[in-house]
Design a protein around this motif. Structure first.
Motif, PDB file in Angstrom:
ATOM      1  N   VAL A  96       0.854  -1.185   0.000  1.00 50.69           N
ATOM      2  CA  VAL A  96       0.000   0.000   0.000  1.00 50.69           C
ATOM      3  C   VAL A  96       0.890   1.235   0.000  1.00 50.69           C
ATOM      4  O   VAL A  96       1.783   1.361   0.854  1.00 50.69           O
ATOM      5  CB  VAL A  96      -0.921   0.030   1.235  1.00 50.69           C
ATOM      6  N   ILE A  97       0.666   2.121  -0.936  1.00 46.72           N
ATOM      7  CA  ILE A  97       1.421   3.374  -0.983  1.00 46.72           C
ATOM      8  C   ILE A  97       0.470   4.510  -1.268  1.00 46.72           C
ATOM      9  O   ILE A  97      -0.608   4.323  -1.855  1.00 46.72           O
ATOM     10  CB  ILE A  97       2.533   3.340  -2.056  1.00 46.72           C
ATOM     11  N   ASP A  98       0.852   5.689  -0.834  1.00 45.88           N
ATOM     12  CA  ASP A  98       0.029   6.865  -1.099  1.00 45.88           C
ATOM     13  C   ASP A  98       0.290   7.373  -2.512  1.00 45.88           C
ATOM     14  O   ASP A  98       1.412   7.261  -3.033  1.00 45.88           O
ATOM     15  CB  ASP A  98       0.343   7.970  -0.095  1.00 45.88           C
ATOM     16  N   PRO A  99      -0.725   7.937  -3.143  1.00 45.43           N
ATOM     17  CA  PRO A  99      -0.511   8.578  -4.446  1.00 45.43           C
ATOM     18  C   PRO A  99       0.399   9.788  -4.277  1.00 45.43           C
ATOM     19  O   PRO A  99       0.608  10.269  -3.153  1.00 45.43           O
ATOM     20  CB  PRO A  99      -1.924   8.982  -4.883  1.00 45.43           C
ATOM     21  N   PRO A 100       0.959  10.297  -5.365  1.00 47.43           N
ATOM     22  CA  PRO A 100       1.903  11.418  -5.251  1.00 47.43           C
ATOM     23  C   PRO A 100       1.257  12.723  -4.816  1.00 47.43           C
ATOM     24  O   PRO A 100       1.963  13.708  -4.616  1.00 47.43           O
ATOM     25  CB  PRO A 100       2.500  11.522  -6.655  1.00 47.43           C
ATOM     26  N   PHE A 101      -0.067  12.747  -4.693  1.00 42.25           N
ATOM     27  CA  PHE A 101      -0.755  13.933  -4.179  1.00 42.25           C
ATOM     28  C   PHE A 101      -2.094  13.489  -3.610  1.00 42.25           C
ATOM     29  O   PHE A 101      -2.571  12.384  -3.882  1.00 42.25           O
ATOM     30  CB  PHE A 101      -0.972  14.986  -5.283  1.00 42.25           C
ATOM     31  N   ALA A 102      -2.707  14.323  -2.767  1.00 40.30           N
ATOM     32  CA  ALA A 102      -3.947  13.961  -2.086  1.00 40.30           C
ATOM     33  C   ALA A 102      -5.096  13.810  -3.077  1.00 40.30           C
ATOM     34  O   ALA A 102      -5.253  14.615  -3.997  1.00 40.30           O
ATOM     35  CB  ALA A 102      -4.290  15.031  -1.044  1.00 40.30           C
ATOM     36  N   LEU A 103      -5.895  12.755  -2.885  1.00 36.37           N
ATOM     37  CA  LEU A 103      -7.043  12.517  -3.755  1.00 36.37           C
ATOM     38  C   LEU A 103      -8.367  12.800  -3.049  1.00 36.37           C
ATOM     39  O   LEU A 103      -9.420  12.527  -3.596  1.00 36.37           O
ATOM     40  CB  LEU A 103      -7.027  11.064  -4.246  1.00 36.37           C
ATOM     41  N   GLY A 104      -8.288  13.322  -1.843  1.00 39.17           N
ATOM     42  CA  GLY A 104      -9.520  13.689  -1.149  1.00 39.17           C
ATOM     43  C   GLY A 104     -10.129  12.532  -0.373  1.00 39.17           C
ATOM     44  O   GLY A 104      -9.709  11.383  -0.483  1.00 39.17           O
ATOM     45  N   MET A 105     -11.142  12.862   0.405  1.00 42.18           N
ATOM     46  CA  MET A 105     -11.796  11.884   1.254  1.00 42.18           C
ATOM     47  C   MET A 105     -12.936  11.193   0.515  1.00 42.18           C
ATOM     48  O   MET A 105     -13.537  11.739  -0.403  1.00 42.18           O
ATOM     49  CB  MET A 105     -12.354  12.568   2.509  1.00 42.18           C
ATOM     50  N   LEU A 106     -13.206   9.984   0.937  1.00 45.05           N
ATOM     51  CA  LEU A 106     -14.328   9.198   0.439  1.00 45.05           C
ATOM     52  C   LEU A 106     -15.295   9.038   1.598  1.00 45.05           C
ATOM     53  O   LEU A 106     -14.957   8.410   2.606  1.00 45.05           O
ATOM     54  CB  LEU A 106     -13.827   7.841  -0.048  1.00 45.05           C
ATOM     55  N   VAL A 107     -16.474   9.643   1.503  1.00 47.49           N
ATOM     56  CA  VAL A 107     -17.455   9.590   2.591  1.00 47.49           C
ATOM     57  C   VAL A 107     -18.511   8.545   2.256  1.00 47.49           C
ATOM     58  O   VAL A 107     -19.319   8.726   1.347  1.00 47.49           O
ATOM     59  CB  VAL A 107     -18.118  10.963   2.812  1.00 47.49           C
ATOM     60  N   GLU A 108     -18.471   7.427   2.975  1.00 44.65           N
ATOM     61  CA  GLU A 108     -19.456   6.369   2.766  1.00 44.65           C
ATOM     62  C   GLU A 108     -20.735   6.733   3.508  1.00 44.65           C
ATOM     63  O   GLU A 108     -20.699   7.119   4.678  1.00 44.65           O
ATOM     64  CB  GLU A 108     -18.911   5.032   3.277  1.00 44.65           C
ATOM     65  N   ALA A 109     -21.856   6.616   2.812  1.00 46.53           N
ATOM     66  CA  ALA A 109     -23.135   7.039   3.371  1.00 46.53           C
ATOM     67  C   ALA A 109     -24.170   5.930   3.241  1.00 46.53           C
ATOM     68  O   ALA A 109     -23.987   4.966   2.491  1.00 46.53           O
ATOM     69  CB  ALA A 109     -23.629   8.306   2.668  1.00 46.53           C
ATOM     70  N   LEU A 110     -25.254   6.092   3.963  1.00 47.01           N
ATOM     71  CA  LEU A 110     -26.365   5.149   3.945  1.00 47.01           C
ATOM     72  C   LEU A 110     -27.580   5.864   3.381  1.00 47.01           C
ATOM     73  O   LEU A 110     -27.882   6.990   3.772  1.00 47.01           O
ATOM     74  CB  LEU A 110     -26.657   4.659   5.369  1.00 47.01           C
TER      75      LEU A 110
END
Length: 306
Positions: free
Chosen positions: A256-270
């Motif tokens: 597991v490695i981080d991308p070279p820049f931030a890709l933002g948050m993923l908000v899981e919802a119901l």
């Protein structure tokens, strides 16, 4: 002919069993009784429904079309009589249907099942896989299920609540030299992308392009759990939520490695249809999902950084 709703049960049994004899045995009725019901149904639909094919029967085209409709109709009929003003999870017998991605099943799904097993042994949770074909604009399609777990931004005009956060990370083959993923590698190497590029869930794709990377997606899949297998032993880069990546890394075949820049948050919802808003069983199940999400947020080393 006046519609007799009792015929719905007979119709479903006849279509599923494709036999008057077996349908009668299944319902605990006599064969003449089922033969009479079949004749009434044939008259109502002006169609044979069951067509002799040698020594057996097959469904007519209309019968094939009615088969799934009768199953859904019976399911919702049972739901009507299962619905009460008070929901006692310790004693109720009920099945709920939840649409979720495979990235949610081993994390949120597993946490929900632990709570249900401890508190509601008679409750069954049936998961259906979310696909690009299933997720449609509008909310009418939500009528046929109880809950839907999807990231924010995919459904509009339906009741929802945020469950937990995740972040996008990359998977690479474990034999890759240890070190950060460079921008040059991200541009040159092939990618495994989840879902189709036009799916809104891939807001990360837009951020990639804004960062100067137009991923060369040689493989795409609607199964997040398949991504590690498509990365292992190759030079491909996989894009997955961090919680899925943490599970995949246990195999030792991917890193597991981080991308070279931030890709933002993923908000899981119901999400759910408004018709379920006041149902006591639904309210209980939504609370179970929230409790399960809180468990995930408390897991050390897994919760995403802001």
């Amino acid at each position: 002919m006046r519609v007799d709703l009792n015929l719905l049960v007979s119709l479903n049994a006849l279509l599923e069993e494709r036999s008057v004899t077996r349908a009668a045995q299944r319902l605990g009725l006599s064969q003449p009784t089922l033969s009479t019901a079949l004749n009434r149904l044939r008259a109502h639909y002006a169609d044979a429904l069951l067509v002799r094919d040698g020594r057996t029967y097959r469904l007519s085209p209309l019968g094939e079309e009615l088969l799934e409709s009768t199953r859904q109709a019976l399911s919702w009929t049972e739901r009507v009589f299962d619905t009460h003003s008070v929901f006692d999870p310790g004693h109720v017998q009920r099945e709920f249907v939840m649409v979720a991605s495979d990235s949610q099943l081993p994390v949120l799904g597993a946490a929900m099942l632990r709570i249900i097993a401890a508190e509601a042994p008679g409750v069954r949770l049936r998961f259906e896989h979310s696909t690009a074909r299933l997720v449609q604009p509008g909310i009418d399609w939500l009528r046929g299920v109880d809950l839907v777990g999807l990231p924010q931004g995919l459904i509009a005009d339906a009741p929802s609540l945020d469950l937990y956060r995740d972040r996008w990370v990359c998977l690479v083959d474990a034999s890759r030299p240890v070190g950060p993923l460079t921008l040059e590698e991200a541009v040159e190497r092939p990618w495994v992308m989840p879902y189709h590029a036009r799916m809104p869930v891939l807001s990360a794709l837009h951020r990639l392009r804004q960062g100067g990377v137009d991923p060369r997606a040689t493989v795409s899949t609607e199964n997040f759990l398949a991504v590690p297998h498509l990365v292992a032993g190759s030079d491909r880069i996989g894009l997955v939520p961090a919680r899925v990546a943490a599970l995949a890394a246990r195999s030792g075949e991917v890193s597991v490695i981080d991308p070279p820049f931030a890709l933002g948050m993923l908000v899981e919802a119901l999400w759910w249809h408004p018709i379920h808003e006041r149902d006591a069983g639904h309210r209980w199940l939504r609370r179970v999902a929230v409790r399960a999400a809180h468990e995930l947020e408390r897991e050390p080393g897994v919760a995403p950084t802001p």
